[in-house]
Design an enzyme around this catalytic site. Structure first.
Site, PDB file in Angstrom:
ATOM      1  NE  ARG A 163       3.971   5.903  -4.892  1.00 50.19           N
ATOM      2  CZ  ARG A 163       3.852   5.406  -3.653  1.00 50.19           C
ATOM      3  NH1 ARG A 163       2.812   5.257  -3.335  1.00 50.19           N
ATOM      4  NH2 ARG A 163       4.437   4.099  -3.091  1.00 50.19           N
ATOM      5  CB  SER A 238       9.809   4.118  -6.115  1.00 43.38           C
ATOM      6  OG  SER A 238       9.811   2.989  -4.904  1.00 43.38           O
ATOM      7  CD  GLU A 334       7.375   7.057  -6.550  1.00 48.10           C
ATOM      8  OE1 GLU A 334       6.482   6.546  -6.135  1.00 48.10           O
ATOM      9  OE2 GLU A 334       8.229   9.095  -5.826  1.00 48.10           O
TER      10      GLU A 334
HETATM   11  P1  FAD Z   1      10.010  17.922  -3.474  1.00 49.99           P
HETATM   12  O1  FAD Z   1      10.341  16.889  -4.294  1.00 49.99           O
HETATM   13  O2  FAD Z   1      10.482  19.010  -2.791  1.00 49.99           O
HETATM   14  O3  FAD Z   1       8.460  18.023  -4.619  1.00 49.99           O
HETATM   15  C1  FAD Z   1       8.065  17.135  -5.525  1.00 49.99           C
HETATM   16  C2  FAD Z   1       7.297  17.802  -6.149  1.00 49.99           C
HETATM   17  O4  FAD Z   1       6.511  18.509  -5.945  1.00 49.99           O
HETATM   18  C3  FAD Z   1       7.488  18.972  -7.928  1.00 49.99           C
HETATM   19  O5  FAD Z   1       6.911  18.525  -8.420  1.00 49.99           O
HETATM   20  C4  FAD Z   1       7.573  19.782  -6.598  1.00 49.99           C
HETATM   21  O6  FAD Z   1       7.608  20.938  -7.719  1.00 49.99           O
HETATM   22  C5  FAD Z   1       6.226  19.884  -6.144  1.00 49.99           C
HETATM   23  N1  FAD Z   1       5.693  20.765  -4.953  1.00 49.99           N
HETATM   24  C6  FAD Z   1       6.671  20.752  -3.801  1.00 49.99           C
HETATM   25  N2  FAD Z   1       5.729  20.799  -3.048  1.00 49.99           N
HETATM   26  C7  FAD Z   1       4.433  22.008  -3.328  1.00 49.99           C
HETATM   27  C8  FAD Z   1       3.689  22.866  -3.481  1.00 49.99           C
HETATM   28  N3  FAD Z   1       3.749  23.250  -1.616  1.00 49.99           N
HETATM   29  N4  FAD Z   1       2.598  23.129  -3.228  1.00 49.99           N
HETATM   30  C9  FAD Z   1       2.593  22.340  -5.246  1.00 49.99           C
HETATM   31  N5  FAD Z   1       3.730  22.054  -5.681  1.00 49.99           N
HETATM   32  C10 FAD Z   1       4.903  21.254  -4.389  1.00 49.99           C
HETATM   33  N6  FAD Z   1       7.095   8.567  -1.547  1.00 49.99           N
HETATM   34  C11 FAD Z   1       5.718   7.810  -1.445  1.00 49.99           C
HETATM   35  O7  FAD Z   1       4.803   7.685  -2.008  1.00 49.99           O
HETATM   36  N7  FAD Z   1       6.017   6.572  -0.480  1.00 49.99           N
HETATM   37  C12 FAD Z   1       6.687   6.690  -0.341  1.00 49.99           C
HETATM   38  O8  FAD Z   1       7.187   4.992   0.025  1.00 49.99           O
HETATM   39  C13 FAD Z   1       7.706   7.031  -0.432  1.00 49.99           C
HETATM   40  N8  FAD Z   1       9.474   7.087  -0.004  1.00 49.99           N
HETATM   41  C14 FAD Z   1      10.570   7.611  -0.177  1.00 49.99           C
HETATM   42  C15 FAD Z   1      11.650   6.788   0.320  1.00 49.99           C
HETATM   43  C16 FAD Z   1      12.966   7.827   0.084  1.00 49.99           C
HETATM   44  C17 FAD Z   1      13.928   7.469   0.972  1.00 49.99           C
HETATM   45  C18 FAD Z   1      13.047   9.117  -0.600  1.00 49.99           C
HETATM   46  C19 FAD Z   1      13.936  10.047  -1.027  1.00 49.99           C
HETATM   47  C20 FAD Z   1      11.182   9.248  -1.147  1.00 49.99           C
HETATM   48  C21 FAD Z   1      10.154   8.779  -0.426  1.00 49.99           C
HETATM   49  N9  FAD Z   1       8.564   9.464  -1.390  1.00 49.99           N
HETATM   50  C22 FAD Z   1       7.891   8.068  -1.392  1.00 49.99           C
HETATM   51  C23 FAD Z   1       8.961   9.721  -2.223  1.00 49.99           C
HETATM   52  C24 FAD Z   1       8.528  11.853  -1.720  1.00 49.99           C
HETATM   53  O9  FAD Z   1       8.875  11.372  -0.270  1.00 49.99           O
HETATM   54  C25 FAD Z   1       6.898  11.980  -1.660  1.00 49.99           C
HETATM   55  O10 FAD Z   1       7.015  11.944  -2.356  1.00 49.99           O
HETATM   56  C26 FAD Z   1       7.307  13.204  -1.025  1.00 49.99           C
HETATM   57  O11 FAD Z   1       5.782  13.838  -1.304  1.00 49.99           O
HETATM   58  C27 FAD Z   1       8.191  14.719  -1.343  1.00 49.99           C
HETATM   59  O12 FAD Z   1       7.967  15.513  -0.816  1.00 49.99           O
HETATM   60  P2  FAD Z   1       8.974  16.956  -0.980  1.00 49.99           P
HETATM   61  O13 FAD Z   1       8.184  17.399  -0.183  1.00 49.99           O
HETATM   62  O14 FAD Z   1      10.530  16.537  -0.998  1.00 49.99           O
HETATM   63  O15 FAD Z   1       8.676  16.921  -2.769  1.00 49.99           O
HETATM   64  N1  EPU Z   2      11.760  -6.278  -4.676  1.00 50.06           N
HETATM   65  C1  EPU Z   2      12.248  -7.338  -5.813  1.00 50.06           C
HETATM   66  N2  EPU Z   2      13.446  -7.389  -6.127  1.00 50.06           N
HETATM   67  C2  EPU Z   2      13.287  -5.715  -5.784  1.00 50.06           C
HETATM   68  C3  EPU Z   2      12.722  -5.440  -5.113  1.00 50.06           C
HETATM   69  C4  EPU Z   2      11.094  -5.400  -5.290  1.00 50.06           C
HETATM   70  O1  EPU Z   2      12.187  -8.410  -6.162  1.00 50.06           O
HETATM   71  O2  EPU Z   2      14.425  -5.216  -5.818  1.00 50.06           O
HETATM   72  C5  EPU Z   2      10.362  -7.304  -5.213  1.00 50.06           C
HETATM   73  C6  EPU Z   2       9.792  -7.302  -3.769  1.00 50.06           C
HETATM   74  O3  EPU Z   2       9.952  -8.890  -3.770  1.00 50.06           O
HETATM   75  C7  EPU Z   2       7.981  -7.561  -3.546  1.00 50.06           C
HETATM   76  C8  EPU Z   2       7.101  -6.734  -4.941  1.00 50.06           C
HETATM   77  O4  EPU Z   2       9.203  -6.615  -5.360  1.00 50.06           O
HETATM   78  O5  EPU Z   2       7.715  -9.107  -3.847  1.00 50.06           O
HETATM   79  C9  EPU Z   2       7.348  -5.516  -4.002  1.00 50.06           C
HETATM   80  O6  EPU Z   2       8.680  -4.642  -3.301  1.00 50.06           O
HETATM   81  P1  EPU Z   2       8.347  -3.825  -1.908  1.00 50.06           P
HETATM   82  O7  EPU Z   2       7.553  -4.074  -0.850  1.00 50.06           O
HETATM   83  O8  EPU Z   2       9.615  -3.417  -1.504  1.00 50.06           O
HETATM   84  O9  EPU Z   2       7.626  -1.918  -2.820  1.00 50.06           O
HETATM   85  P2  EPU Z   2       7.788  -1.434  -3.888  1.00 50.06           P
HETATM   86  O10 EPU Z   2       6.608  -2.540  -4.872  1.00 50.06           O
HETATM   87  O11 EPU Z   2       9.330  -1.672  -4.506  1.00 50.06           O
HETATM   88  C10 EPU Z   2       6.363   0.025  -3.394  1.00 50.06           C
HETATM   89  C11 EPU Z   2       6.752   1.861  -3.414  1.00 50.06           C
HETATM   90  C12 EPU Z   2       7.269   2.549  -2.763  1.00 50.06           C
HETATM   91  C13 EPU Z   2       6.491   2.055  -0.799  1.00 50.06           C
HETATM   92  C14 EPU Z   2       6.591   0.499  -1.301  1.00 50.06           C
HETATM   93  C15 EPU Z   2       5.846   0.239   0.810  1.00 50.06           C
HETATM   94  C16 EPU Z   2       5.739   2.173  -5.638  1.00 50.06           C
HETATM   95  C17 EPU Z   2       6.151   2.942  -6.761  1.00 50.06           C
HETATM   96  N3  EPU Z   2       6.823   2.063  -4.637  1.00 50.06           N
HETATM   97  O12 EPU Z   2       7.764  -0.265  -3.151  1.00 50.06           O
HETATM   98  O13 EPU Z   2       7.231   4.217  -2.326  1.00 50.06           O
HETATM   99  O14 EPU Z   2       7.405   2.592   0.268  1.00 50.06           O
HETATM  100  O15 EPU Z   2       5.679   0.371  -1.439  1.00 50.06           O
HETATM  101  O16 EPU Z   2       4.713   0.081   0.369  1.00 50.06           O
HETATM  102  O17 EPU Z   2       4.858   2.314  -5.417  1.00 50.06           O
HETATM  103  C18 EPU Z   2       8.273   5.414  -3.313  1.00 50.06           C
HETATM  104  O18 EPU Z   2       7.205   5.731  -4.130  1.00 50.06           O
HETATM  105  O19 EPU Z   2       9.540   6.465  -3.389  1.00 50.06           O
HETATM  106  C19 EPU Z   2       8.289   4.600  -2.108  1.00 50.06           C
HETATM  107  C20 EPU Z   2       9.692   4.184  -2.030  1.00 50.06           C
END
Ligand code: FAD
Ligand code: EPU
Length: 338
Positions: A163, A238, A334
């Site tokens: 991240r 997250s 994050e």
């Molecule tokens: P924004 O929120 O618009 O911007 C994020 C940052 O990037 C800001 O600082 C912005 O200034 C900058 N930025 C945006 N565009 C550019 C550009 N073109 N050039 C330079 N800087 C820029 N993330 C994960 O890693 N794994 C996950 O599993 C995951 N699951 C998610 C689930 C949900 C339901 C949600 C809401 C979010 C999740 N995220 C996850 C976080 C998010 O989706 C990612 O970080 C994504 O890459 C953000 O993209 P965005 O275009 O919305 O960025």
């Molecule tokens: N857990 C709990 N309670 C909760 C949530 C999680 O006990 O309420 C425990 C689960 O039981 C499991 C562990 O935490 O043992 C991991 O949980 P999960 O697989 O849901 O993943 P996470 O670590 O909570 C991360 C990423 C997610 C990504 C998933 C799948 C980060 C900060 N988050 O979540 O990314 O989708 O793994 O790979 O690394 C994001 O970055 O926005 C995001 C959603």
């Protein structure tokens, strides 16, 4: 530039906080972006993609550029088994992943359904279900917001981590990513289902030898079952990163809390799931006004309607303090807090 003034941002980011941008414009091409940077003469700018990883704690007073540069293309072969593929920064990430899967291009399937834009994906090196963007990333193009120069940056320049990247450190706020290039496999796909939940879901789906498309389907199912849909409930995924502790601290924690999940890292440190720590502190499902900790995933903070950025930040601070008090671990956000 077609600047708009006093623009509501509620629908332009996934937390759905009701704030405004003093000055806002959409850029559709590198040329428009470069022209804007030239006009601004080094004045600060903020960049917006899909708004899925920001928490807005007040009105955005710095001019805000919404990066909507389109385009995607298979550039050509890359060695024997791979193809070089690019997408414009403004492309929707998940649609790009699906477009690749339709052409049987492998590497992005585990990153299905992550919201946001292609351009923001390298910023925090998006990751999910055992795969990070860095693994399939080749290089990107970015405009230096201070000099107006268009640069090419490779994997090393981007200094990806968990991240994390150059763009969250020394390069913070300095570059607008315009185009991202990936190396994707055209054959002999590497199926990545080391993440337990994927294996279990594929089993439920009755799939024995999964294709990349089936891995994507499994990932989508898992995500839909535990992450809130921002269209229904404001959130930014997250809110915190999973913290890493030393091997010694991990050992002490294991003795005190035998149930604590721990994931040893290649460098000897140990990752601890913040969701587990937060749940143990009793926050899961907690709600204070319209700010809350999601009932199915404690790592996700949610906006039930009219929470302010300050409300959500206040809750995040209380959660951080309680985790530190109970476990001696400091969890860090994050989400980008503006
Ligand atoms: P924004 O929120 O618009 O911007 C994020 C940052 O990037 C800001 O600082 C912005 O200034 C900058 N930025 C945006 N565009 C550019 C550009 N073109 N050039 C330079 N800087 C820029 N993330 C994960 O890693 N794994 C996950 O599993 C995951 N699951 C998610 C689930 C949900 C339901 C949600 C809401 C979010 C999740 N995220 C996850 C976080 C998010 O989706 C990612 O970080 C994504 O890459 C953000 O993209 P965005 O275009 O919305 O960025
Ligand atoms: N857990 C709990 N309670 C909760 C949530 C999680 O006990 O309420 C425990 C689960 O039981 C499991 C562990 O935490 O043992 C991991 O949980 P999960 O697989 O849901 O993943 P996470 O670590 O909570 C991360 C990423 C997610 C990504 C998933 C799948 C980060 C900060 N988050 O979540 O990314 O989708 O793994 O790979 O690394 C994001 O970055 O926005 C995001 C959603």
């Amino acid at each position: 530039m077609n600047w708009q003034y006093d623009v509501p941002l509620r629908r332009l980011h996934t937390f759905g906080v009701d704030v405004r941008a003093s000055k806002y414009a959409v850029v559709h091409s590198v040329g428009e972006l470069a022209e804007c940077v030239r006009q601004m003469q080094g004045e600060p700018l903020r960049l917006l993609g899909g708004g899925s990883n920001i928490l807005l704690t007040g009105d955005v007073e710095t001019p805000l550029l919404h990066v909507c540069i389109p385009g995607r293309q298979v550039e050509g072969p890359y060695g024997n088994d791979e193809l070089l593929v690019w997408a414009g920064a403004g492309e929707n990430w998940h649609k790009f992943v699906q477009w690749c899967l339709q052409q049987d291009l492998g590497g992005l399937e585990n990153l299905s359904l992550i919201p946001g834009s292609v351009g923001a994906a390298p910023i925090q090196n998006i990751g999910a279900y055992g795969v990070e963007l860095a693994e399939v990333f080749d290089h990107l193009e970015a405009l230096d917001l201070q000099t107006g120069q268009l640069l090419v940056m490779d994997r090393q320049d981007c200094a990806f981590g968990y991240r994390d990247s150059f763009f969250k450190r020394a390069g913070l706020g300095r570059f607008a990513i315009t185009k991202v290039f990936f190396r994707l496999r055209a054959r002999d796909h590497r199926i990545r289902c080391d993440y337990g939940a994927i294996r279990d879901t594929l089993k439920d789906m009755g799939v024995d030898k999964p294709s990349i498309q089936e891995v994507a389907q499994a990932v989508i199912r898992i995500r839909q079952s535990k992450l809130p849909d921002p269209a229904e409930l404001g959130n930014a995924g997250s809110f915190f990163k999973n913290p890493e502790v030393s091997a010694e601290q991990a050992q002490c924690l294991r003795e005190a809390y035998p149930q604590m999940p721990q994931y040893p890292q290649p460098d000897g440190r140990v990752k601890v799931p913040a969701g587990w720590l937060i749940e143990q502190c009793g926050w899961k499902g907690y709600r204070e006004g319209d700010a809350g900790c999601y009932e199915k995933q404690a790592l996700v903070l949610v906006n039930y309607g009219y929470a302010t950025g300050a409300d959500i930040l206040h809750l995040a601070q209380r959660i951080t303090a309680s985790v530190q008090e109970r476990f001696g671990i400091v969890i860090a956000p994050e989400v980008n807090i503006w």
